[in-house]
Design a protein around this motif. Sequence first.
Motif, PDB file in Angstrom:
ATOM      1  N   SER A  69      -4.461 -34.480  14.513  1.00 61.18           N
ATOM      2  CA  SER A  69      -4.938 -35.747  13.975  1.00 61.18           C
ATOM      3  C   SER A  69      -4.575 -36.882  14.935  1.00 61.18           C
ATOM      4  O   SER A  69      -3.871 -36.668  15.916  1.00 61.18           O
ATOM      5  CB  SER A  69      -4.309 -36.008  12.606  1.00 61.18           C
ATOM      6  OG  SER A  69      -4.928 -37.103  11.965  1.00 61.18           O
ATOM      7  N   SER A  70      -5.084 -38.049  14.640  1.00 62.68           N
ATOM      8  CA  SER A  70      -4.738 -39.250  15.379  1.00 62.68           C
ATOM      9  C   SER A  70      -3.945 -40.164  14.444  1.00 62.68           C
ATOM     10  O   SER A  70      -3.976 -39.980  13.228  1.00 62.68           O
ATOM     11  CB  SER A  70      -5.995 -39.986  15.851  1.00 62.68           C
ATOM     12  OG  SER A  70      -6.728 -39.188  16.754  1.00 62.68           O
ATOM     13  N   ALA A  71      -3.242 -41.121  15.005  1.00 64.82           N
ATOM     14  CA  ALA A  71      -2.544 -42.086  14.160  1.00 64.82           C
ATOM     15  C   ALA A  71      -2.380 -43.402  14.896  1.00 64.82           C
ATOM     16  O   ALA A  71      -2.214 -43.432  16.123  1.00 64.82           O
ATOM     17  CB  ALA A  71      -1.184 -41.553  13.736  1.00 64.82           C
ATOM     18  N   HIS A  72      -2.453 -44.457  14.120  1.00 67.86           N
ATOM     19  CA  HIS A  72      -2.157 -45.790  14.639  1.00 67.86           C
ATOM     20  C   HIS A  72      -0.983 -46.338  13.850  1.00 67.86           C
ATOM     21  O   HIS A  72      -1.062 -46.447  12.624  1.00 67.86           O
ATOM     22  CB  HIS A  72      -3.392 -46.685  14.486  1.00 67.86           C
ATOM     23  CG  HIS A  72      -3.109 -48.153  14.648  1.00 67.86           C
ATOM     24  ND1 HIS A  72      -2.382 -48.650  15.700  1.00 67.86           N
ATOM     25  CD2 HIS A  72      -3.441 -49.226  13.886  1.00 67.86           C
ATOM     26  CE1 HIS A  72      -2.294 -49.979  15.587  1.00 67.86           C
ATOM     27  NE2 HIS A  72      -2.909 -50.338  14.490  1.00 67.86           N
ATOM     28  N   GLU A  73       0.109 -46.635  14.550  1.00 63.77           N
ATOM     29  CA  GLU A  73       1.244 -47.285  13.909  1.00 63.77           C
ATOM     30  C   GLU A  73       1.210 -48.752  14.291  1.00 63.77           C
ATOM     31  O   GLU A  73       1.311 -49.089  15.473  1.00 63.77           O
ATOM     32  CB  GLU A  73       2.575 -46.654  14.352  1.00 63.77           C
ATOM     33  CG  GLU A  73       2.704 -45.165  14.057  1.00 63.77           C
ATOM     34  CD  GLU A  73       2.735 -44.823  12.576  1.00 63.77           C
ATOM     35  OE1 GLU A  73       3.102 -45.694  11.767  1.00 63.77           O
ATOM     36  OE2 GLU A  73       2.373 -43.683  12.224  1.00 63.77           O
ATOM     37  N   PHE A 111      -1.522 -45.990   9.943  1.00 64.74           N
ATOM     38  CA  PHE A 111      -2.939 -45.789   9.660  1.00 64.74           C
ATOM     39  C   PHE A 111      -3.365 -44.417  10.169  1.00 64.74           C
ATOM     40  O   PHE A 111      -3.018 -44.028  11.292  1.00 64.74           O
ATOM     41  CB  PHE A 111      -3.778 -46.900  10.290  1.00 64.74           C
ATOM     42  CG  PHE A 111      -3.492 -48.244   9.671  1.00 64.74           C
ATOM     43  CD1 PHE A 111      -4.221 -48.693   8.585  1.00 64.74           C
ATOM     44  CD2 PHE A 111      -2.470 -49.043  10.154  1.00 64.74           C
ATOM     45  CE1 PHE A 111      -3.945 -49.916   7.985  1.00 64.74           C
ATOM     46  CE2 PHE A 111      -2.176 -50.267   9.566  1.00 64.74           C
ATOM     47  CZ  PHE A 111      -2.916 -50.710   8.484  1.00 64.74           C
ATOM     48  N   VAL A 112      -4.120 -43.736   9.346  1.00 68.50           N
ATOM     49  CA  VAL A 112      -4.473 -42.340   9.645  1.00 68.50           C
ATOM     50  C   VAL A 112      -5.952 -42.101   9.336  1.00 68.50           C
ATOM     51  O   VAL A 112      -6.603 -42.920   8.699  1.00 68.50           O
ATOM     52  CB  VAL A 112      -3.586 -41.375   8.826  1.00 68.50           C
ATOM     53  CG1 VAL A 112      -2.120 -41.513   9.211  1.00 68.50           C
ATOM     54  CG2 VAL A 112      -3.785 -41.590   7.335  1.00 68.50           C
ATOM     55  N   PRO A 113      -6.491 -40.975   9.782  1.00 68.68           N
ATOM     56  CA  PRO A 113      -7.878 -40.661   9.454  1.00 68.68           C
ATOM     57  C   PRO A 113      -8.055 -40.397   7.960  1.00 68.68           C
ATOM     58  O   PRO A 113      -7.314 -39.611   7.379  1.00 68.68           O
ATOM     59  CB  PRO A 113      -8.160 -39.384  10.269  1.00 68.68           C
ATOM     60  CG  PRO A 113      -7.135 -39.378  11.361  1.00 68.68           C
ATOM     61  CD  PRO A 113      -5.916 -39.981  10.723  1.00 68.68           C
ATOM     62  N   ALA A 156      -6.652 -33.276  10.320  1.00 67.99           N
ATOM     63  CA  ALA A 156      -7.942 -33.952  10.124  1.00 67.99           C
ATOM     64  C   ALA A 156      -9.062 -32.922  10.203  1.00 67.99           C
ATOM     65  O   ALA A 156      -9.130 -32.165  11.174  1.00 67.99           O
ATOM     66  CB  ALA A 156      -8.130 -35.030  11.192  1.00 67.99           C
ATOM     67  N   PRO A 157      -9.912 -32.877   9.198  1.00 67.63           N
ATOM     68  CA  PRO A 157     -10.941 -31.816   9.156  1.00 67.63           C
ATOM     69  C   PRO A 157     -11.958 -31.942  10.301  1.00 67.63           C
ATOM     70  O   PRO A 157     -12.104 -33.002  10.874  1.00 67.63           O
ATOM     71  CB  PRO A 157     -11.623 -32.036   7.819  1.00 67.63           C
ATOM     72  CG  PRO A 157     -11.384 -33.465   7.473  1.00 67.63           C
ATOM     73  CD  PRO A 157     -10.058 -33.814   8.069  1.00 67.63           C
ATOM     74  N   PRO A 170     -14.007 -38.167   6.673  1.00 70.37           N
ATOM     75  CA  PRO A 170     -14.832 -38.085   7.886  1.00 70.37           C
ATOM     76  C   PRO A 170     -16.087 -38.941   7.709  1.00 70.37           C
ATOM     77  O   PRO A 170     -16.664 -38.967   6.619  1.00 70.37           O
ATOM     78  CB  PRO A 170     -15.216 -36.602   7.965  1.00 70.37           C
ATOM     79  CG  PRO A 170     -14.289 -35.877   7.044  1.00 70.37           C
ATOM     80  CD  PRO A 170     -13.880 -36.853   5.994  1.00 70.37           C
ATOM     81  N   TYR A 202     -13.479 -40.950  11.559  1.00 74.93           N
ATOM     82  CA  TYR A 202     -13.006 -40.967  10.161  1.00 74.93           C
ATOM     83  C   TYR A 202     -12.784 -42.418   9.760  1.00 74.93           C
ATOM     84  O   TYR A 202     -12.607 -43.284  10.619  1.00 74.93           O
ATOM     85  CB  TYR A 202     -11.659 -40.231  10.049  1.00 74.93           C
ATOM     86  CG  TYR A 202     -11.666 -38.830  10.601  1.00 74.93           C
ATOM     87  CD1 TYR A 202     -11.809 -37.732   9.772  1.00 74.93           C
ATOM     88  CD2 TYR A 202     -11.547 -38.607  11.980  1.00 74.93           C
ATOM     89  CE1 TYR A 202     -11.833 -36.441  10.292  1.00 74.93           C
ATOM     90  CE2 TYR A 202     -11.576 -37.325  12.504  1.00 74.93           C
ATOM     91  CZ  TYR A 202     -11.715 -36.247  11.655  1.00 74.93           C
ATOM     92  OH  TYR A 202     -11.740 -34.974  12.175  1.00 74.93           O
ATOM     93  N   TRP A 220      -6.029 -30.359  18.686  1.00 73.61           N
ATOM     94  CA  TRP A 220      -5.822 -31.643  18.015  1.00 73.61           C
ATOM     95  C   TRP A 220      -5.599 -31.456  16.521  1.00 73.61           C
ATOM     96  O   TRP A 220      -6.392 -30.799  15.846  1.00 73.61           O
ATOM     97  CB  TRP A 220      -7.055 -32.526  18.260  1.00 73.61           C
ATOM     98  CG  TRP A 220      -7.016 -33.874  17.629  1.00 73.61           C
ATOM     99  CD1 TRP A 220      -6.201 -34.920  17.952  1.00 73.61           C
ATOM    100  CD2 TRP A 220      -7.865 -34.344  16.586  1.00 73.61           C
ATOM    101  NE1 TRP A 220      -6.487 -36.003  17.164  1.00 73.61           N
ATOM    102  CE2 TRP A 220      -7.506 -35.679  16.319  1.00 73.61           C
ATOM    103  CE3 TRP A 220      -8.899 -33.767  15.834  1.00 73.61           C
ATOM    104  CZ2 TRP A 220      -8.136 -36.456  15.341  1.00 73.61           C
ATOM    105  CZ3 TRP A 220      -9.527 -34.531  14.861  1.00 73.61           C
ATOM    106  CH2 TRP A 220      -9.151 -35.871  14.621  1.00 73.61           C
ATOM    107  N   LEU A 261     -11.093 -44.442  12.785  1.00 73.86           N
ATOM    108  CA  LEU A 261     -10.007 -43.897  13.589  1.00 73.86           C
ATOM    109  C   LEU A 261     -10.401 -42.461  13.898  1.00 73.86           C
ATOM    110  O   LEU A 261     -10.863 -41.746  13.008  1.00 73.86           O
ATOM    111  CB  LEU A 261      -8.698 -43.919  12.790  1.00 73.86           C
ATOM    112  CG  LEU A 261      -7.465 -43.383  13.506  1.00 73.86           C
ATOM    113  CD1 LEU A 261      -7.128 -44.210  14.736  1.00 73.86           C
ATOM    114  CD2 LEU A 261      -6.264 -43.388  12.559  1.00 73.86           C
ATOM    115  N   GLY A 262     -10.256 -42.078  15.142  1.00 79.50           N
ATOM    116  CA  GLY A 262     -10.707 -40.729  15.440  1.00 79.50           C
ATOM    117  C   GLY A 262     -10.196 -40.227  16.758  1.00 79.50           C
ATOM    118  O   GLY A 262      -9.222 -40.742  17.315  1.00 79.50           O
TER     119      GLY A 262
END
Lengths: 161, 161
Positions: free
Chosen positions: B39-43, A99-101, B160-161, A104, A81, B37, A50-51
């Motif tokens: 972070s990203s996320a998927h729900e 769902f999250v990062p 997110a790093p 890395p 990530y 940015w 996921l990124g």
Amino acid sequence: MRQSLALSLSVSQHQDTRRAPAPFVREIPNGYRDWQWVSSAHEAGDLNSLGAVLGNDIAIKAYREGKLPFPDGSIIAALHYRNVPSDENNKVFGKVQSFVPGAPTNIQFMVKDSTKYAATGGWGFGHFQEGKPADAAFMKPCFPCHEKAKATDLVFTRYAP
Amino acid sequence: MRQSLALSLSVSQHQDTRRAPAPFVREIPNGYRDWQWVSSAHEAGDLNSLGAVLGNDIAIKAYREGKLPFPDGSIIAALHYRNVPSDENNKVFGKVQSFVPGAPTNIQFMVKDSTKYAATGGWGFGHFQEGKPADAAFMKPCFPCHEKAKATDLVFTRYAP
């Protein structure tokens, strides 16, 4: 003697040409983490990543204007990530939903320089794990795969509105 | 007469207090698409969304410094899209692997103003579909849910790093 040297030079030049890998990106571009967001992506399957894709000012401008090919100086970064469930979010939702990062995995770059990277469609490809660039063998499939996205100047990622 | 007016005022004030919804964010903050940015996320599940969280300069600085609570002026934006398979990417991969943002669904904001939004933990919540803010009833569950993330100043998303 002179002839033998010439032959030897010619052979080694030929070998250099045949073996020389196309140049790729060996240094992480400065400040990429500050760039603007292009889009997010989830790669399922073995990658399970996921990124996000970020772009420097030149790339973002081209994206927003729908300008193709991307002009020299464009740089696109893909930050990857592990795709992991967020335990804390899921506790709140009461189900496995979020769902999250996670850790890395790698950072990839496409650097547009139509002279330097002429052999690979004007794009230099880069792949970094823990700050270290992948070797030439690893980088070899980048260009032939991205070439399939010729209609969008070898760039797969679309700009999310 | 004076007594009756006082009573009537008192009743209407009481009703106002009881019924007045906590203020929420009714205007889309300027320039949010240019922010950095987070972070990203998927729900997954019913939401089935893929998106990104962006932060304005104040929020990003606080995130990077691990500064909690977020200072006044922080704004966090969550850009949500349908989570859709990318047909063109999957054609290249030869399998259904790649998921990308589809149609935009909504944009949510958290605006830190500890005075204006004192009733909801110092954060004003906002939810916009096609540019229009949700109504007060829709916004009511935002705060009680985010309150569960008290340890991180009501903010679920990690940097997110």
